[in-house]
Design a protein around this motif. Structure first.
Motif, short mmCIF file in Angstrom:
data_model
loop_
_atom_site.label_atom_id
_atom_site.label_comp_id
_atom_site.label_asym_id
_atom_site.label_seq_id
_atom_site.Cartn_x
_atom_site.Cartn_y
_atom_site.Cartn_z
N ASP A 121 0.83 -1.21 0.00
CA ASP A 121 0.00 0.00 0.00
C ASP A 121 0.86 1.26 0.00
O ASP A 121 0.54 2.25 -0.68
CB ASP A 121 -0.95 0.01 1.21
CG ASP A 121 -2.04 -1.04 1.12
OD1 ASP A 121 -2.25 -1.58 0.01
OD2 ASP A 121 -2.67 -1.32 2.16
N LEU A 122 1.96 1.25 0.74
CA LEU A 122 2.86 2.40 0.75
C LEU A 122 3.53 2.58 -0.60
O LEU A 122 3.71 3.70 -1.06
CB LEU A 122 3.90 2.26 1.86
CG LEU A 122 3.40 2.49 3.27
CD1 LEU A 122 4.52 2.27 4.27
CD2 LEU A 122 2.82 3.88 3.43
N LYS B 290 2.20 1.78 -3.45
CA LYS B 290 1.16 2.34 -4.32
C LYS B 290 0.97 3.83 -4.05
O LYS B 290 0.76 4.61 -4.99
CB LYS B 290 -0.15 1.59 -4.12
CG LYS B 290 -0.14 0.21 -4.70
CD LYS B 290 -1.44 -0.52 -4.42
CE LYS B 290 -1.36 -1.97 -4.86
NZ LYS B 290 -2.54 -2.74 -4.47
N ASP B 291 1.04 4.24 -2.78
CA ASP B 291 0.93 5.66 -2.44
C ASP B 291 2.06 6.45 -3.08
O ASP B 291 1.83 7.53 -3.65
CB ASP B 291 0.98 5.87 -0.92
CG ASP B 291 -0.35 5.65 -0.25
OD1 ASP B 291 -1.37 5.48 -0.97
OD2 ASP B 291 -0.39 5.67 1.00
N SER C 276 1.46 6.61 -6.85
CA SER C 276 0.31 7.44 -7.22
C SER C 276 0.62 8.93 -7.10
O SER C 276 -0.02 9.76 -7.74
CB SER C 276 -0.91 7.10 -6.37
OG SER C 276 -0.73 7.54 -5.04
N PHE D 253 2.37 12.85 1.10
CA PHE D 253 2.77 11.50 1.47
C PHE D 253 2.84 11.36 2.99
O PHE D 253 2.37 10.37 3.56
CB PHE D 253 4.12 11.16 0.83
CG PHE D 253 4.62 9.79 1.15
CD1 PHE D 253 3.85 8.66 0.90
CD2 PHE D 253 5.87 9.61 1.72
CE1 PHE D 253 4.31 7.38 1.21
CE2 PHE D 253 6.34 8.34 2.03
CZ PHE D 253 5.56 7.23 1.77
N ARG E 53 -0.59 11.00 4.48
CA ARG E 53 -1.11 9.64 4.31
C ARG E 53 -0.47 8.68 5.31
O ARG E 53 -1.13 7.76 5.80
CB ARG E 53 -0.87 9.16 2.88
CG ARG E 53 -1.70 9.89 1.86
CD ARG E 53 -1.48 9.35 0.48
NE ARG E 53 -2.19 10.13 -0.53
CZ ARG E 53 -2.28 9.78 -1.79
NH1 ARG E 53 -1.72 8.65 -2.22
NH2 ARG E 53 -2.93 10.53 -2.64
#
Length: 97
Positions: free
Chosen positions: A25-26, A28-29, A32, A75, A78
Motif C-alpha cells: 500500500d505504501l 502504491k501511495d 500514485s 505523502f 497519508r
C-alpha cells in the motif's frame, strides 16, 4: 526528483500477510504521487529500546524511493493516517542535480 529513504516501525500485532500488504500500500501511495520505489528492505521484528505507543517490539522496514519534493507533505499526511505505523522517519539522500 529527489532520492529519499523512509524507515518506519510497524505494530507487532500484524501478521506477515498484513505486513506485506501495508508495504504494498505504501508503494502504491508513492507511485500514485509520482514517485518510484527503488528498494525495500524488511528488517523483521526487533525489540525496541523503549516502549513506543505501549509496544516493546515492532517490525522495521526501510524503503528508498525517488519522489517529487512538492508531494512530500501529502505523502506524510497519508502516513499519519495509518494507525499500524507507529513511527517513521524520512531522510533526503540526494538532492536534484
Amino acid at each position: 526528483m529527489r532520492k529519499y529513504e523512509i524507515m518506519y516501525l510497524i505494530s507487532p500485532e500484524l501478521s506477515e500477510e498484513e505486513l506485506n500488504q501495508l508495504t504494498e500500500d505504501l508503494k502504491k501511495d508513492i507511485e500514485s504521487l509520482g514517485g518510484e520505489v527503488q528498494t525495500v528492505d524488511n528488517w523483521g521484528k526487533k525489540t525496541l529500546a523503549y516502549p513506543v505507543k505501549k509496544f516493546n517490539d515492532g517490525y522495521y522496514v526501510i524503503m528508498t524511493f525517488l519522489f517529487p519534493q512538492n508531494q512530500l507533505s501529502e505523502f506524510e499526511r497519508r502516513l499519519k493516517l495509518r494507525e499500524k505505523i507507529l513511527r517513521y522517519m524520512i531522510t533526503l539522500l540526494e538532492k536534484e542535480e
